[in-house]
Design an enzyme around this catalytic site. Structure first.
Site, PDB file in Angstrom:
ATOM      1  N   TYR A  23       0.771  -1.151  -0.113  1.00  0.00           N
ATOM      2  CA  TYR A  23      -0.008  -0.071   0.067  1.00  0.00           C
ATOM      3  C   TYR A  23       0.789   1.220  -0.084  1.00  0.00           C
ATOM      4  O   TYR A  23       0.500   2.000  -0.852  1.00  0.00           O
ATOM      5  CB  TYR A  23      -1.027   0.129   1.144  1.00  0.00           C
ATOM      6  N   LYS A  62       1.118   4.111  -2.782  1.00  0.00           N
ATOM      7  CA  LYS A  62       0.873   5.786  -2.457  1.00  0.00           C
ATOM      8  C   LYS A  62       1.823   6.537  -2.772  1.00  0.00           C
ATOM      9  O   LYS A  62       1.740   7.516  -3.104  1.00  0.00           O
ATOM     10  CB  LYS A  62       0.076   5.740  -1.112  1.00  0.00           C
TER      11      LYS A  62
HETATM   12  P1  NDP Z   1     -13.509   2.222   0.585  1.00  0.00           P
HETATM   13  O1  NDP Z   1     -12.926   0.915   0.507  1.00  0.00           O
HETATM   14  O2  NDP Z   1     -14.476   2.726   1.557  1.00  0.00           O
HETATM   15  O3  NDP Z   1     -13.794   2.630  -0.754  1.00  0.00           O
HETATM   16  C1  NDP Z   1     -12.960   2.095  -2.016  1.00  0.00           C
HETATM   17  C2  NDP Z   1     -13.841   2.429  -3.388  1.00  0.00           C
HETATM   18  O4  NDP Z   1     -12.902   2.209  -4.289  1.00  0.00           O
HETATM   19  C3  NDP Z   1     -15.087   1.737  -3.493  1.00  0.00           C
HETATM   20  O5  NDP Z   1     -16.166   2.524  -4.169  1.00  0.00           O
HETATM   21  C4  NDP Z   1     -14.685   0.474  -4.440  1.00  0.00           C
HETATM   22  O6  NDP Z   1     -15.857   0.252  -5.166  1.00  0.00           O
HETATM   23  C5  NDP Z   1     -13.658   1.265  -5.309  1.00  0.00           C
HETATM   24  N1  NDP Z   1     -12.599   0.310  -5.857  1.00  0.00           N
HETATM   25  C6  NDP Z   1     -11.934  -0.736  -5.380  1.00  0.00           C
HETATM   26  N2  NDP Z   1     -11.208  -1.186  -6.226  1.00  0.00           N
HETATM   27  C7  NDP Z   1     -11.669  -0.706  -7.304  1.00  0.00           C
HETATM   28  C8  NDP Z   1     -11.402  -1.267  -8.744  1.00  0.00           C
HETATM   29  N3  NDP Z   1     -10.287  -2.013  -9.178  1.00  0.00           N
HETATM   30  N4  NDP Z   1     -12.117  -0.344  -9.752  1.00  0.00           N
HETATM   31  C9  NDP Z   1     -12.932   0.413  -9.454  1.00  0.00           C
HETATM   32  N5  NDP Z   1     -13.344   0.878  -8.168  1.00  0.00           N
HETATM   33  C10 NDP Z   1     -12.624   0.239  -7.292  1.00  0.00           C
HETATM   34  O7  NDP Z   1     -12.068   3.064   0.639  1.00  0.00           O
HETATM   35  P2  NDP Z   1     -12.004   4.751   1.271  1.00  0.00           P
HETATM   36  O8  NDP Z   1     -13.008   5.415   1.080  1.00  0.00           O
HETATM   37  O9  NDP Z   1     -11.521   4.513   2.726  1.00  0.00           O
HETATM   38  O10 NDP Z   1     -10.702   5.157   0.469  1.00  0.00           O
HETATM   39  C11 NDP Z   1     -10.886   5.858  -0.465  1.00  0.00           C
HETATM   40  C12 NDP Z   1      -9.272   6.046  -1.060  1.00  0.00           C
HETATM   41  O11 NDP Z   1      -8.695   7.021  -0.250  1.00  0.00           O
HETATM   42  C13 NDP Z   1      -8.324   5.031  -1.383  1.00  0.00           C
HETATM   43  O12 NDP Z   1      -7.614   5.316  -2.255  1.00  0.00           O
HETATM   44  C14 NDP Z   1      -7.673   4.905  -0.103  1.00  0.00           C
HETATM   45  O13 NDP Z   1      -6.549   4.131  -0.249  1.00  0.00           O
HETATM   46  C15 NDP Z   1      -7.442   6.269   0.349  1.00  0.00           C
HETATM   47  N6  NDP Z   1      -6.981   6.515   1.457  1.00  0.00           N
HETATM   48  C16 NDP Z   1      -8.199   6.031   2.702  1.00  0.00           C
HETATM   49  C17 NDP Z   1      -7.735   6.557   3.960  1.00  0.00           C
HETATM   50  C18 NDP Z   1      -8.502   6.093   5.091  1.00  0.00           C
HETATM   51  O14 NDP Z   1      -8.278   6.193   6.049  1.00  0.00           O
HETATM   52  N7  NDP Z   1      -9.847   5.591   4.797  1.00  0.00           N
HETATM   53  C19 NDP Z   1      -6.476   6.983   4.292  1.00  0.00           C
HETATM   54  C20 NDP Z   1      -5.664   7.414   3.101  1.00  0.00           C
HETATM   55  C21 NDP Z   1      -6.044   7.044   2.050  1.00  0.00           C
HETATM   56  P3  NDP Z   1     -16.009  -1.339  -5.700  1.00  0.00           P
HETATM   57  O15 NDP Z   1     -15.541  -2.207  -4.551  1.00  0.00           O
HETATM   58  O16 NDP Z   1     -17.649  -1.407  -5.658  1.00  0.00           O
HETATM   59  O17 NDP Z   1     -15.302  -1.537  -6.917  1.00  0.00           O
END
Ligand code: NDP
Length: 246
Positions: free
Chosen positions: A154, A158
């Site tokens: 991860y 990033k």
């Molecule tokens: P969630 O797991 O809640 O949501 C992730 C989203 O990404 C979902 O909508 C999922 O939809 C989609 N997704 C995952 N894989 C794919 C794919 N291969 N193609 C298309 N869509 C995809 O994550 P968060 O909201 O917590 O995180 C969002 C972003 O922020 C990420 O990049 C994460 O790394 C980053 N982030 C989050 C932090 C946190 O504390 N939450 C901290 C730092 C960064 P579906 O599964 O339906 O495809």
């Protein structure tokens, strides 16, 4: 910060940070195009946005699949003629200590988090260059800056986004297109919901502002970076972590 008639594509829009970003742009009158893998979840959010009187559309697409991404962007361009703002938000975790990390855990995370950003950014770059207009915002993570035990895949993905963003910013700047990253700290979503309470308490003690971040904290900075007010900011990574990594 109104985005009337602006076409905004948000990847990973079905929940968490991506959903909050999509709703925030919709509230500011943008036409929001939702990307994710689950057709049902995409439709539900799109219906919710439309029910509140805003414009929205959706396309199921795996960001890790370059061919699929190009096809999706082509369809969006046929229908809407341009993409003004891209939010690369889709991301996953497959945590494990390095010695126990499988090759597929590595590949899945790099392919979704980093290659996904490459796929979408590359696909929107040509139309943005033609239009001499565009804002690209990618969601990195504070872990890409500090590293974290158990998250080598991860952190690498990033950190990769941060370097990628700087390069793309240099390549696209002459046409007035900006590329920036956001590095959130710990934000309350399903992704961090998997953490146990003990670990959450430990993390809280490391955050000077004394709380986990909210999805709105990230949506707000996304709106700003996509706005005219941020026209002179490019190649940057904005840390939004409550002071955790000061
Ligand atoms: P969630 O797991 O809640 O949501 C992730 C989203 O990404 C979902 O909508 C999922 O939809 C989609 N997704 C995952 N894989 C794919 C794919 N291969 N193609 C298309 N869509 C995809 O994550 P968060 O909201 O917590 O995180 C969002 C972003 O922020 C990420 O990049 C994460 O790394 C980053 N982030 C989050 C932090 C946190 O504390 N939450 C901290 C730092 C960064 P579906 O599964 O339906 O495809």
């Amino acid at each position: 910060m109104k985005f009337k008639n602006e076409i905004v594509v948000v990847t990973g829009a079905t929940r968490g940070i991506g959903k909050a970003i999509a709703m925030a742009f919709a509230k500011q009158d943008a036409e929001v195009i939702l990307i994710g893998r689950s057709q049902d979840a995409l439709k539900a959010l799109s219906d919710e946005i439309r029910a509140s009187g805003q414009a929205s559309d959706f396309f199921a697409c795996d960001v890790a699949n370059g061919e699929n991404v190009q096809k999706t962007v082509n369809i969006i361009l046929d229908k809407y003629k341009r993409i003004d703002i891209l939010i690369n938000n889709a991301g996953i975790t497959r945590d494990n200590l390095l010695l126990r990390m499988s090759e597929s855990d590595w590949d899945d995370v790099i392919n979704t988090n980093l290659k996904g950003v490459f796929n979408f950014t590359k696909a929107v770059s040509r139309p943005m260059l033609k239009a001499k207009k565009g804002k690209i915002i990618s969601i990195a993570s504070i872990i890409g800056i500090t590293g974290n035990a158990g998250q080598a895949n991860y952190a690498a993905s990033k950190a990769g986004i941060i370097g990628f963003t700087k390069s793309v910013a240099r390549e696209l700047a002459s046409r007035g297109i900006t590329a920036n990253a956001i590095a959130p700290g710990y934000i309350e979503t399903e992704m961090t919901g998997q953490l146990n309470e003990e670990l959450k308490d430990k993390i809280l003690k490391t955050i000077p502002l004394g709380r986990l971040g909210t999805v709105e904290d990230i949506a707000n900075i996304s709106l700003f970076l996509a706005s005219k007010e941020a026209d002179y900011i490019t190649g940057q990574t904005i840390v939004v972590d409550g002071g955790m990594a000061i």
